[in-house]
Design an enzyme around this catalytic site. Structure first.
Site, short mmCIF file in Angstrom:
data_model
loop_
_atom_site.label_atom_id
_atom_site.label_comp_id
_atom_site.label_asym_id
_atom_site.label_seq_id
_atom_site.Cartn_x
_atom_site.Cartn_y
_atom_site.Cartn_z
N GLU A 82 0.87 -1.19 0.00
CA GLU A 82 0.00 0.00 0.00
C GLU A 82 0.90 1.23 0.00
OE1 GLU A 82 -2.60 -0.33 3.37
OE2 GLU A 82 -3.35 -2.28 2.70
N PHE A 111 1.37 -0.35 -6.72
CA PHE A 111 2.52 -1.03 -7.35
C PHE A 111 2.20 -2.50 -7.66
CE2 PHE A 111 5.40 1.72 -4.39
CZ PHE A 111 5.16 2.84 -5.16
N GLU A 197 10.16 -17.37 -3.39
CA GLU A 197 10.04 -16.16 -4.20
C GLU A 197 11.41 -15.49 -4.35
OE1 GLU A 197 6.81 -13.72 -2.91
OE2 GLU A 197 7.62 -11.94 -3.89
N LEU A 292 31.32 0.61 -19.48
CA LEU A 292 32.25 0.15 -20.52
C LEU A 292 31.69 0.34 -21.93
CD1 LEU A 292 33.89 -3.04 -18.92
CD2 LEU A 292 34.83 -0.73 -19.08
N HIS A 293 30.38 0.45 -22.05
CA HIS A 293 29.79 0.76 -23.35
C HIS A 293 29.94 2.26 -23.66
CE1 HIS A 293 27.82 -3.19 -23.41
NE2 HIS A 293 27.38 -2.94 -24.62
N GLU A 322 17.99 -4.22 2.14
CA GLU A 322 18.06 -3.90 3.58
C GLU A 322 17.22 -4.91 4.38
OE1 GLU A 322 17.36 -1.63 1.17
OE2 GLU A 322 19.29 -0.61 1.21
C1 LIG Z 1 7.71 -2.48 -10.46
C2 LIG Z 1 7.15 -2.88 -9.12
C3 LIG Z 1 6.35 -4.02 -9.04
C4 LIG Z 1 5.80 -4.41 -7.78
N1 LIG Z 1 4.94 -5.47 -7.74
C5 LIG Z 1 4.28 -5.73 -6.57
C6 LIG Z 1 3.23 -6.71 -6.51
O1 LIG Z 1 2.92 -7.39 -7.49
N2 LIG Z 1 2.56 -6.88 -5.34
C7 LIG Z 1 2.87 -6.17 -4.23
O2 LIG Z 1 2.22 -6.37 -3.20
N3 LIG Z 1 3.86 -5.24 -4.25
C8 LIG Z 1 4.56 -4.99 -5.39
N4 LIG Z 1 5.54 -4.03 -5.42
C9 LIG Z 1 5.87 -3.32 -4.20
C10 LIG Z 1 7.24 -3.70 -3.63
O3 LIG Z 1 7.19 -4.99 -3.07
C11 LIG Z 1 7.61 -2.61 -2.60
O4 LIG Z 1 7.94 -1.45 -3.35
C12 LIG Z 1 8.74 -3.03 -1.71
O5 LIG Z 1 8.29 -4.02 -0.80
C13 LIG Z 1 9.28 -1.85 -0.88
O6 LIG Z 1 8.25 -1.18 -0.22
P1 LIG Z 1 8.10 0.42 -0.36
O7 LIG Z 1 8.12 0.74 -1.81
O8 LIG Z 1 6.94 0.85 0.45
O9 LIG Z 1 9.44 1.00 0.29
P2 LIG Z 1 9.67 1.24 1.85
O10 LIG Z 1 9.24 0.07 2.61
O11 LIG Z 1 9.10 2.58 2.21
O12 LIG Z 1 11.27 1.34 1.87
C14 LIG Z 1 12.02 2.55 1.63
C15 LIG Z 1 13.48 2.27 1.97
O13 LIG Z 1 13.58 1.94 3.36
C16 LIG Z 1 14.30 0.72 3.48
N5 LIG Z 1 13.81 0.00 4.67
C17 LIG Z 1 12.56 -0.44 4.90
N6 LIG Z 1 12.49 -1.05 6.11
C18 LIG Z 1 13.75 -0.99 6.64
C19 LIG Z 1 14.32 -1.45 7.86
N7 LIG Z 1 13.60 -2.09 8.77
N8 LIG Z 1 15.66 -1.21 8.06
C20 LIG Z 1 16.39 -0.56 7.14
N9 LIG Z 1 15.90 -0.09 5.98
C21 LIG Z 1 14.60 -0.32 5.72
C22 LIG Z 1 13.99 -0.05 2.22
O14 LIG Z 1 14.97 -1.05 1.99
C23 LIG Z 1 14.04 1.06 1.20
O15 LIG Z 1 15.39 1.31 0.83
C24 LIG Z 1 6.11 -3.65 -6.63
C25 LIG Z 1 6.95 -2.52 -6.73
C26 LIG Z 1 7.45 -2.14 -7.95
C27 LIG Z 1 8.29 -0.90 -8.02
#
Ligand SMILES: Cc1cc2nc3c(=O)[nH]c(=O)nc-3n(C[C@H](O)[C@H](O)[C@H](O)COP(=O)(O)OP(=O)(O)OC[C@H]3O[C@@H](n4cnc5c(N)ncnc54)[C@H](O)[C@@H]3O)c2cc1C
Length: 342
Positions: A82, A111, A197, A292-293, A322
Site C-alpha cells: 500500500e 505497485f 520467491e 564500458l559501453h 536492507e
Molecule cells: C515495479 C514494481 C512491481 C511491484 N509489484 C508488486 C506486486 O505485485 N505486489 C505487491 O504487493 N507489491 C509490489 N511491489 C511493491 C514492492 O514490493 C515494494 O515497493 C517493496 O516491498 C518496498 O516497499 P516500499 O516501496 O513501500 O518502500 P519502503 O518500505 O518505504 O522502503 C524505503 C526504503 O527503506 C528501506 N527500509 C525499509 N524497512 C527498513 C528497515 N527495517 N531497516 C532498514 N531499511 C529499511 C527499504 O529497503 C528502502 O530502501 C512492486 C513494486 C514495484 C516498483
C-alpha cells in the site's frame, strides 16, 4: 533456521505438471533471461501467485480456479503493498469486516504487477479492529466484483512490458468461499512462500548478470580505441575479471539453493542471502556494463541501457536488500544459527 519449502506446482488433475522439481523453473527463468525477455515478470503468475492456490486453497477453490490459471485464461496477481505500507507489510490499512457469510473489503493497494491484466487477485487485508499486528486475511478477489476498481497503469523507469497498477476496494463483498488459507494466518502464509520467491529472483538476477557480462565482453572486444581495443585496457580486464568471479560465485550459491529447495530444505535465511547477493552483483554488473559501453550504453538502441533500468528494481522488489540483511542478521544471532556448510 526452519525449512519453508512446500508443494507448489498444480497437480495433474488441474492441468499442471504435478511433478515438483525446481530445476524446470530454473531453466525456464534462465533461458527467458538469455533470450532478452526478462523485462516482465513471467514467473509472477505461474510460480509466485499460482502456488498459493495449490498450497492453501480448498479443494473447491483449486477446482474452480487452477485449470483456468494453468491454461492462461485466468491471470493472477498478488496485492500486498500500500502507499503507506511496503516493507512493513503488517502496517497495512486495508481491512475486512466479517459479515457472516462474506467479508466486506475496504482499502487500496499500489505497485501491483499484473494489476491491469489480472482476473484473480490475492489481496492481503487486516480484520477490522485486529489486536495482533500480524493478523491478516487473504482473499481471492475476482474481476468484476462490485466495488473493485483498477487505477492507472503506472509509468515506470523500466520494465515497460509489465503492467503495474493501483487497486481500489470499496465495500467489496467477498464470499467466505473466497478466503484463501486460514483467516488470521494470512501473514504467515505469505511468509511461507517468500523463501522460494526470493530464490526465483536470485535465479533471474544471476542469469541477467551473466547476460550483461557476455554482452559487455563482446562489446569490449570490438570497440577500438588508442590504437587497440577496449578489452586490452588493464582497467577493463581487472573489472571484468572481478565480475566474472563474483557472478560465478553467486551462481554456485544459487545452484546449491536449488538443490536444497528440491530437498525441502530451503530456509528463509538462504533465500534472503541468495536474493541479496545476486541482485547486488547484478546491479554492479549493469553499472559496469553501461560504463564500458560509454555513451552507447546510455542509448536506447543498446540492450544494456534497458537492462540497467529494468534491473534497478530488483534490489527493492520481493524484499529490499536492507530487509534481506534484517532477515539474515536476525538468524545470525538466533540460538539455532548454523552456517549452510557447517
Ligand atoms: C515495479 C514494481 C512491481 C511491484 N509489484 C508488486 C506486486 O505485485 N505486489 C505487491 O504487493 N507489491 C509490489 N511491489 C511493491 C514492492 O514490493 C515494494 O515497493 C517493496 O516491498 C518496498 O516497499 P516500499 O516501496 O513501500 O518502500 P519502503 O518500505 O518505504 O522502503 C524505503 C526504503 O527503506 C528501506 N527500509 C525499509 N524497512 C527498513 C528497515 N527495517 N531497516 C532498514 N531499511 C529499511 C527499504 O529497503 C528502502 O530502501 C512492486 C513494486 C514495484 C516498483
Amino acid at each position: 533456521m526452519s525449512a519453508v519449502s512446500g508443494r507448489s506446482w498444480p497437480a495433474e488433475k488441474y492441468g499442471g505438471m504435478g511433478e515438483e522439481d525446481f530445476r524446470f523453473e530454473q531453466i525456464i527463468i534462465e533461458e527467458t533471461v538469455r533470450a532478452g525477455c526478462g523485462c516482465w515478470f513471467n514467473t509472477l503468475h505461474s510460480r509466485l501467485v499460482g502456488p498459493y492456490l495449490q498450497r492453501f486453497g480448498t479443494e473447491e477453490q483449486r477446482e474452480r480456479f487452477l485449470p483456468g490459471c494453468v491454461s492462461g485464461e485466468t491471470i493472477l496477481a498478488i496485492a500486498m503493498t500500500e502507499a503507506g505500507a511496503g516493507s512493513d507489510l503488517a502496517g497495512m490499512g486495508t481491512t475486512v469486516t466479517d459479515q457472516g457469510d462474506h467479508y466486506l473489503l475496504n482499502g487500496s493497494k499500489t505497485f501491483i504487477s499484473n494489476g491491469i491484466n489480472a482476473d484473480l487477485v490475492v489481496v492481503a487485508a487486516k480484520p477490522a479492529g485486529a489486536e495482533k499486528r500480524h493478523d491478516m486475511v487473504l482473499l481471492l478477489v475476482e474481476r468484476g466484483m462490485e466495488g473493485f476498481e483498477r487505477g492507472r497503469n503506472l509509468k515506470k523507469m523500466g520494465l515497460s512490458a509489465q503492467d503495474t497498477a493501483e487497486l481500489f476496494f470499496s465495500n467489496v463483498k467477498v464470499p467466505k468461499a473466497n478466503v484463501l488459507g486460514e483467516p488470521g494466518k494470512g501473514f504467515y502464509h505469505l511468509m511461507e512462500g517468500l523463501a522460494e520467491e526470493r530464490l526465483i529472483s536470485a535465479v533471474g538476477a544471476a542469469a541477467n548478470a551473466r547476460r550483461a557480462f557476455d554482452m559487455t565482453r563482446e562489446y569490449a572486444m570490438q570497440r577500438k580505441m588508442f590504437g587497440s581495443v577496449l578489452s586490452e585496457q588493464q582497467n577493463t580486464q581487472f573489472r571484468m575479471a572481478e565480475m566474472d568471479a563474483e557472478i560465478d560465485l553467486v551462481q554456485t550459491y544459487v545452484d546449491l539453493c536449488v538443490v536444497e529447495h528440491n530437498q525441502g530444505r530451503l530456509t528463509s535465511n538462504m533465500g534472503a542471502k541468495a536474493k541479496m547477493l545476486t541482485t547486488e552483483v547484478e546491479w554492479k554488473m549493469m553499472d559496469l556494463g553501461v560504463q564500458l559501453h560509454g555513451g552507447h550504453g546510455y542509448m536506447d538502441e543498446y540492450p544494456i541501457s534497458h537492462m540497467f533500468t529494468d534491473a534497478r528494481i530488483n534490489r527493492i522488489l520481493a524484499g529490499s536488500s536492507e530487509v534481506m540483511r534484517l532477515i539474515i542478521g536476525r538468524d545470525v544471532f538466533s540460538q539455532n544459527y548454523r552456517s549452510l556448510l557447517s
